[in-house]
Design an enzyme around this catalytic site. Structure first.
Site, PDB file in Angstrom:
ATOM      1  N   ASP A 676      11.563  -1.371  -1.217  1.00  0.00           N
ATOM      2  CA  ASP A 676      12.325  -0.624  -0.226  1.00  0.00           C
ATOM      3  C   ASP A 676      11.889  -1.019   1.194  1.00  0.00           C
ATOM      4  OD1 ASP A 676      14.202   1.581   0.307  1.00  0.00           O
ATOM      5  OD2 ASP A 676      12.421   2.477   1.227  1.00  0.00           O
ATOM      6  N   LYS A 680      13.863  -3.003   4.300  1.00  0.00           N
ATOM      7  CA  LYS A 680      13.979  -2.468   5.658  1.00  0.00           C
ATOM      8  C   LYS A 680      13.545  -3.496   6.701  1.00  0.00           C
ATOM      9  CE  LYS A 680      13.493   2.360   4.374  1.00  0.00           C
ATOM     10  NZ  LYS A 680      12.541   3.407   4.068  1.00  0.00           N
TER      11      LYS A 680
END
Ligand code: ADP
Ligand code: ASP
Ligand code: MG
Length: 813
Positions: A676, A680
């Site tokens: 994740d 980003k």
């Protein structure tokens, strides 16, 4: 003297006719009341004539309906004691009508003369019944047949009003007639040799104007089913408003371009005498209506109204043989005129390579035939191509006297249509510059009218139409936020935000008027079975202006749908990171689609939930700054985990808690493995202008191989229990150095990396509490002390508010 005309819907039933009586009793002047056929009757008569001429006995059913309707009207409107004579007169007329239809049936044909005779019964009967009703109510009322007063001549094969004799007949009759009220049928007239003629569909308005002009009336009042001439057809645009005052020319232009409330020829007779027209609502007589006079619009709005004509077609004559050859257009228009085809709009490119005209779709076959025949010689020699027709179109026109002295109106018109993905086929601006019109697909008319109306009339109130996919943690909070802010948005930001479609993985529900957000759960439950393709189809079919697709899911399948939305000029707002962190080409093509179709693609919540990280980055770059380095703690989930994990807890329990409280993705491994965070930093690097792929990012995972290799949540959690000692060691090592554990992402010199780091006391990242995120932007303008954005970077409420902020950005776009 005043002339009052009541249209078809105003006389559609006995209750309405009683309303008319009440209106009439409030007048003290002498008045002429011109009436239309009872609503729908003219259509039925035309239909009966066509059926009879095609030797279809179904015409008898229509005749039967007409008979029942008229006899019932008499029974309701005339007292029993007076009924018999009226009934017998009506029956006699209906018998004549029956004979005429029988004639058409036996011959198998209907001539224009016979057709006029047949349709004239609508007004003949309605005017007779209404006048008898008014007499029976004790009004000083007389009846006069318009065929005896309005005379027509044949000019170039067409019946046109012979004003000279009409004016004489009218004057001499009304000068002698003393009754307070005279009822006359609209629409019908007669030729000098006594044939019945009609004045065209909607022609009762014209009859009334002819009386007004002949008798130099004080005013012509058109009583109808709406409160005036509106800024757009109120049946298409809910927000349309009645125009208080409008000039003859503007009214004429609007009616020519489809504002059916006034039949276009009506204005001419009254204009030359300066008689005002008032359009009033029979059902709301207290409303002011619209005043039409010769005085031009001063001040006020530049664009006075928007109108449209449906059922249009374009006919294009093209070919190399047209350049520089005089007379081609003359011949083109001549054949169309000889075939009695009315041309609504003309455009010719300056290259003279083509001429294009707008005509009614009903005239297409005939036009193609006559034009191809007229140009056979040129077509055979390849100088001109066979004429190309295109159907299913509509004209949309902006109208206003003062448009000529304002720049930028057409730009605004076309950009509004463009933003809403309305393809413009042809543009025309009249030399009077009182009108800018364009031809678009008929299926886009409603959207186009509403978008233009919003742009030119609604004080900048902009309607946003949302289609929300995913109503779980984030989606539900988002819907609640919209619900509670609805009034504020309207009042302060002039945004009318409506949710038109919602879907979860089970069901989907749509309401074109906007879903009731107090009850969306029940409405969604009552919806149809969810289907992503049908959802897209429905969004496209609804074809609403300013449509926005909102993706609150984490689904790859949904992320793949963005292309089809953006390609239809539908904006996309998403908290789903999959699209922006997929292959660079896909990310870039979505961004370029967004630019090409003027549809924002926003994903602020992909990094730091509701924190304005991407927006800030974009603004830095847009203002000319360069990103040197990004250092960030971007995982609210991992922060939550490492801020709560210590030697009194277990790693498994903390991760479980984070999942349950919505701090992790539904699949917590996506957060724990660092994927994740990789996504980003990848998005931030891309937004900074670097063509990075996910595989280019270095990731030293702290998770054991076995945890990384699991393929479901259960197995993943089990592995966390198994490796508890390893996690405790990571914690203990950091604690021994007086450091805290933070999962850090970094981007510098085109290289990105993520990993767990021991952060010593005093570092910017040390005191990061709860699920907070922090981003440090080192840029040319902020080289040593970075620009810092810090705050809660996870949680449903803040993510929802980030999506909300993207919606507002689109609203201000
Ligand atoms: P009547 O039967 O009274 O002659 P019409 O049906 O001919 O009435 O005209 C009224 C209708 O015109 C309205 O109901 C409305 O649907 C339509 N219309 C189209 N454009 C406009 C407009 N700009 N303003 C008002 N009405 C319009
Ligand atoms: N009855 C005619 C029509 O429907 C004329 C009118 O109503 O104005 O066209
Ligand atoms: Mg009308």
């Amino acid at each position: 003297m005043k002339i009052l005309k009541f249209g078809g819907s105003s006389v559609a039933n006995p209750e309405n006719i009683i309303k008319i009586k009440n209106i009439l009793t409030s007048y003290e002047d002498k008045i002429i009341v011109v009436v239309s056929a009872f609503g729908g009757v003219t259509d039925q008569l035309i239909n009966a004539g066509e059926l009879a001429a095609s030797q279809n006995t179904a015409y008898k059913n229509t005749l039967k309906d007409l008979e029942t309707r008229h006899l019932d009207m008499v029974k309701e409107l005339i007292p029993i004691t007076l009924q018999s004579s009226v009934l017998s007169k009506v029956k006699t007329e209906l018998n004549v009508l029956e004979t005429l239809l029988e004639g058409a049936f036996f011959i198998g044909e209907i001539t224009p003369k016979l057709s006029d005779k047949i349709v004239s019964f609508g007004e003949l009967l309605s005017s007779y019944i209404i006048s008898e009703n008014l007499v029976s109510e004790g009004l000083d009322c007389d009846y006069k047949d318009s065929r005896e007063l309005i005379k027509t001549l044949k000019v170039a094969g067409k019946n046109v009003v012979d004003f000279e004799s009409t004016n004489t007949y009218c004057k001499s009759y009304f000068n002698q007639n003393a009754s307070a009220i005279t009822v006359c049928p609209g629409f019908i007239a007669s030729s000098h040799n006594g044939d019945i003629t009609t004045l065209g569909r909607g022609g009762s308005d014209y009859s009334a104007a002819i009386y007004a002009a002949a008798l130099d009336a004080d005013v012509l009042e058109i009583w109808t089913d709406v409160s005036g001439m509106y800024t757009a057809n109120p049946k298409m645009v809910k927000q349309a408003k009645a125009i208080t005052h409008i000039s003859y020319e503007e009214a004429m232009e609007l009616s020519h371009f489809g504002a059916k409330v006034l039949y276009p020829p009506t204005i001419q007779p009254v204009l030359s005498q300066g008689i005002s027209i008032i359009i009033k609502n029979t059902f709301k007589p207290e409303e002011a209506g619209t005043l039409i006079t010769k005085s031009k619009n001063k001040g006020g709005k530049t664009v006075r109204g928007i109108s449209h004509i449906g059922n249009m077609a374009l006919l294009s004559l093209e070919g190399p043989g047209m350049v520089g050859i005089p007379g081609i257009s003359k011949r083109f228009f001549e054949v169309l005129s000889q075939a009695d085809i009315s041309v609504v709009l003309i455009t010719q490119a300056s290259s003279e390579h083509s001429i294009c005209v707008g005509i009614s779709s009903d005239d297409v076959e005939k036009s193609v035939e006559v034009v191809n025949e007229a140009f056979t010689y040129e077509i055979e020699r390849g100088k001109i191509k066979k004429v190309i027709p295109e159907k299913g179109l509509a004209i949309v026109a902006l109208v206003g006297d003062n448009m000529k002295s304002h720049q930028g109106l057409s730009g605004k018109m076309f950009s509004t249509l463009g933003k809403n993905n309305v393809n413009i086929r042809v543009i025309a601006q009249g030399a009077s510059e009182r009108n800018i019109s364009c031809v678009i697909n008929e299926k886009d008319v409603k959207k186009a009218l509403n978008a233009l109306h919003e742009e030119f009339f609604e004080e900048n109130i902009k309607q946003l139409n949302l289609f929300v996919m995913g109503v779980g943690n984030v989606g539900a909070k988002f819907l609640n936020q919209i619900n509670s802010q609805e009034k504020y948005l309207k009042k302060n930001l002039r945004l009318n935000v409506r949710v038109v479609g919602i879907s979860n993985s089970r069901t989907m529900f749509f309401n074109e008027k906007g879903i009731n957000l107090n009850d969306w759960k029940n409405e969604l439950d009552s919806g149809e079975k969810a289907n992503k393709d049908l959802f897209i189809e429905k969004v496209n079919d609804l074809n609403l202006r300013n449509s926005i697709f909102v993706d609150n899911t984490a689904s790859e399948e949904i992320a793949r749908t963005y292309k089809s939305f953006l390609g239809n000029s539908i904006s996309v707002v998403t908290c789903n990171k999959i699209a922006c962190s997929s292959a660079y080409d896909n990310y870039a093509s979505l961004k370029s689609l967004a630019r090409e179709y003027n549809a924002p693609f926003l994903f602020e919540t992909n990094v730091g939930a509701g924190l304005p990280i991407i927006d800030t980055l974009k603004n830095l770059i847009a203002s000319g700054d360069k990103i040197l380095k990004i250092q960030a703690v971007l995982s609210g989930s991992l922060n939550f985990v490492f801020n709560n994990f210590d030697d009194t807890t277990t790693f498994h329990d903390i991760v479980k808690q984070a999942q349950e409280e919505g701090y992790t993705e539904p699949d917590p491994k996506i957060d724990l493995s660092g994927i994740d965070v990789m996504r980003k930093i990848l998005i931030l690097a891309r937004e900074s202008g670097h063509m990075l792929e996910i595989k280019d990012i270095k990731n030293d995972s702290f998770l054991p191989q076995e945890s990384l290799a699991t393929n479901n949540n259960e197995a993943f959690f089990e592995s966390l229990v198994k490796y508890e000692d390893d996690f405790q060691k990571i914690y203990g090592d950091a604690k021994a150095k007086n450091s805290r554990l933070k999962y850090v992402a970094q981007f510098e010199n085109g290289q990105a990396s993520v990993g767990l780091q021991e952060i010593p006391k005093g570092h910017d990242f040390y005191n990061l509490e709860g699920s907070d995120n922090v981003v440090l932007f080192y840029t040319e303008r902020y080289p040593n002390l970075p620009l810092i954005i810090k705050g809660a970077g996870a949680g449903a409420e803040v993510t929802a508010s980030g999506i909300f902020a993207d919606i507002i950005r689109i609203g201000n776009f």
